[in-house]
Design an enzyme around this catalytic site. Structure first.
Site, PDB file in Angstrom:
ATOM      1  N   ASP A 100      45.955  39.566  51.469  1.00 55.77           N
ATOM      2  CA  ASP A 100      44.715  38.817  51.344  1.00 55.77           C
ATOM      3  C   ASP A 100      45.110  37.394  50.935  1.00 55.77           C
ATOM      4  O   ASP A 100      46.245  37.155  50.506  1.00 55.77           O
ATOM      5  CB  ASP A 100      43.829  39.473  50.281  1.00 55.77           C
ATOM      6  CG  ASP A 100      42.527  38.725  50.060  1.00 55.77           C
ATOM      7  OD1 ASP A 100      41.969  38.211  51.039  1.00 55.77           O
ATOM      8  OD2 ASP A 100      42.090  38.649  48.903  1.00 55.77           O
ATOM      9  N   ASP A 102      42.611  34.682  49.186  1.00 55.03           N
ATOM     10  CA  ASP A 102      41.972  34.187  47.973  1.00 55.03           C
ATOM     11  C   ASP A 102      42.221  35.122  46.794  1.00 55.03           C
ATOM     12  O   ASP A 102      41.908  36.309  46.846  1.00 55.03           O
ATOM     13  CB  ASP A 102      40.467  34.025  48.206  1.00 55.03           C
ATOM     14  CG  ASP A 102      40.182  32.989  49.275  1.00 55.03           C
ATOM     15  OD1 ASP A 102      40.768  31.895  49.205  1.00 55.03           O
ATOM     16  OD2 ASP A 102      39.391  33.281  50.193  1.00 55.03           O
ATOM     17  N   ASP A 412      43.532  41.558  45.817  1.00 55.32           N
ATOM     18  CA  ASP A 412      43.095  41.439  44.422  1.00 55.32           C
ATOM     19  C   ASP A 412      41.793  42.161  44.147  1.00 55.32           C
ATOM     20  O   ASP A 412      41.414  42.352  42.992  1.00 55.32           O
ATOM     21  CB  ASP A 412      42.887  39.958  44.070  1.00 55.32           C
ATOM     22  CG  ASP A 412      41.645  39.389  44.752  1.00 55.32           C
ATOM     23  OD1 ASP A 412      40.629  39.147  44.065  1.00 55.32           O
ATOM     24  OD2 ASP A 412      41.682  39.206  45.981  1.00 55.32           O
TER      25      ASP A 412
END
Length: 575
Positions: A100, A102, A412
């Protein structure tokens, strides 16, 4: 067709702490730490080895790009940068590693980025949704909220619970709920509350901290100024309006435009990202990026992270960072992306113009002289293609993935990245928990305090056993008056002793709790139980660590093995 892996020379790293004599002789290079990073409130429940902590040199310098395969690597890894394993994962079986963007590759600075998001949300509430201009005077404390909390939309409460979903800490706005109110509200139900949508909101990503803090502020504002809230607005409507304001900030591009102008103000720079990606690719793995951000913003952020920080304002596009990936998918709409029955169309993105080119049912239209979009494994790597939309079936086809278990995905978001990819697909997963680094360091510093807490618990149990024994004798045994008087005297002393031990334990536990966070304590604990967040990490993340580039500190062929599980009857004997 399985992606071939080129052999790499593997250095063997012991999974056991080095003896102190060996550690002292090792020259330890600086640890990789992002520049401009500021330590926030961090949390973990990992057990810490004395040797492993004492053998690790802690250096506050920024990430210098040194990785496992570099000549200076032979050293202990600082506990805050270790990768922790919940279930066995042999990297030799992994053919593709995905990321990922961000809050995974791009670690945002909460004191600047979350403050920017907070200010934008407040302005939308005032100017778009009719809230009082007094809100413009509110300020944001970016350290207050933590992940793993649950918002009770109807009641305006913020909760922290253990893995059994028992509420341990509860606040109404910023006011702590009395124990009696907490039990009356959440502790007396015959059927356990699921604490899920639509009545509750889960704070499971760092993006959500600012909106959770604003929700608490608005709860307090409504209680103190009921006439200054739009008519008919209850707590649930307040939360809905906050979410709408957050969405407006993202839709009008305000946040991303500010980041694009000065990425270094909002994103931590980490010089280990490119060496890590290169190491994975040199080991024969494919690498891919799947992000919900669109191409224009993705290009700016990845240029900054991969060494072209000035390209955001350049008239000529710079796409060198694409050399580090085999496939990039933007605008993926995770978590829906992970459902194979998702019918989203896959578009190819033209980097220079941002134009979208349709594909034939998710299969790239063949180029002249080529019948397949697959990337050769032995020839020099070509620049990867960029896509938008689609679903996981498209990604598997592009990378020639035979089995979902061959993919390791790093993210995250416990729900958007980890839970869906694990439950729906069976991908192997690694969760990035930036807060973990500080929590592990505190666990080590407070190890003696935690031992004292365990000692006080045992002492309290022993005293209570003696009290129960005396009460039983007084109630059921035929004893003389003198014996009865002596037992009553002993009972009084023991009850006094129990109260003293209880007070000492309560005080020490509160002090330990507040060392981690003045309000919420450890991220991974509530009292002596794992928190709900820790339970989710354990269930859905094969691996977890404090930052994505910790992967560069381990061999790309490493076999990650979990520590032994202990049942309560084994703990005092074996742990």
């Amino acid at each position: 067709m399985r992606i071939s892996r080129r052999p790499v020379s593997v250095l063997c790293a012991s999974v056991f702490p080095l003896p102190s004599s060996r550690v002292s002789s090792i020259s330890t290079p600086p640890l990789a730490r992002p520049r401009n990073s500021s330590k926030g409130l961090g949390y973990s429940s990992s057990l810490v080895s004395r040797n492993s902590m004492e053998g690790a040199a802690v250096d506050e310098k920024s990430g210098d790009g040194r990785i496992w395969s570099s000549r200076e690597w032979e050293r202990s890894i600082d506990m805050g940068k270790k990768i922790f394993c919940n279930r066995s994962l042999n990297m030799k079986n992994i053919v593709a590693v995905g990321f990922d963007m961000d809050y995974t590759l791009a670690q945002y600075m909460p004191e600047t980025f979350e403050s920017l998001a907070y200010d934008g949300t407040v302005r939308k509430l005032v100017y778009n949704l009719g809230y009082s201009p007094e809100l413009l005077e509110l300020t944001f404390d970016w350290k207050y909220m933590v992940r793993g909390l649950v918002l009770d939309k109807k009641r305006g409460n913020i909760l922290k619970m253990d893995r059994h979903k028992y509420v341990k800490v509860a606040y109404h706005g910023f006011k702590e709920m009395p124990k009696e109110d907490k039990i009356a509200t959440y502790g007396n139900t015959l059927i356990r509350d699921s604490f899920d949508e639509p009545d509750y909101a889960l704070i499971d990503t760092l993006f959500s901290l600012a909106e959770a803090y604003l929700f608490a502020q608005l709860v307090d504002f409504k209680d103190k100024n009921p006439g200054k809230i739009p008519p008919g607005t209850d707590y649930a409507r307040i939360y809905k309006d906050v979410r709408a304001a957050v969405d407006l900030c993202h839709r009008d591009g305000t946040l991303k435009q500010m980041v694009a102008k000065d990425p270094g103000r909002y994103i931590n720079e980490d010089l280990s990202i490119v060496p890590m990606l290169k190491m994975l690719r040199d080991s024969g793995r494919a690498t891919f990026l799947v992000t919900n951000s669109l191409w224009d913003y993705t290009n700016i952020v990845m240029n900054f992270l991969c060494g072209n920080p000035t390209s955001a304002n350049s008239e000529v596009g710079i796409y060198d960072w694409l050399e580090n990936f085999d496939v990039v998918i933007t605008g993926s709409s995770k978590p829906n992306f992970f459902h194979e029955d998702n019918r989203a169309i896959l578009f190819e993105v033209e980097p220079e113009t941002g134009m979208l080119l349709n594909t034939d049912n998710g299969i790239l239209l063949p180029q002249i002289g080529s019948t397949s979009p697959r990337i050769p494994s032995k020839e020099p790597r070509k620049a990867c293609k960029v896509f938008q939309g689609g679903n996981v079936a498209h990604l598997h086809r592009l990378l020639s993935i035979e089995s979902s278990s061959q993919v390791l995905y790093v993210g995250d978001h416990i729900y958007g990245d980890i839970l869906r990819s694990k439950k729906v697909l069976g991908w192997r997963t690694m969760l990035v928990v930036p807060e973990l680094e500080r929590e592990v360091e505190l666990l080590w510093k407070l190890r003696d305090t935690r031992k004292e807490l365990q000692h006080l618990r045992r002492e309290r149990d022993l005293v209570e056993d003696k009290i129960h024994c005396i009460n039983w004798s007084l109630k059921f045994e035929d004893i003389s008056a003198d014996e009865k008087q002596k037992l009553n005297s002993d009972l009084h002393e023991l009850e006094t002793q129990r109260e003293n031990v209880r007070c000492l334990h309560q005080l020490a536990q509160r002090e330990c709790h507040q060392k981690f966070h003045k309000v919420w304590g450890q991220l991974m604990k509530t009292g002596y139980q794992n928190s709900r967040f820790a339970h989710q990490v354990e269930r859905f993340a094969c691996l977890y660590t404090s930052q994505v580039t910790n992967l560069s500190l381990y061999s790309p062929d490493k076999y990650y093995r979990p520590s032994e599980d202990f049942m309560p009857h084994e703990f005092d004997i074996l742990a």
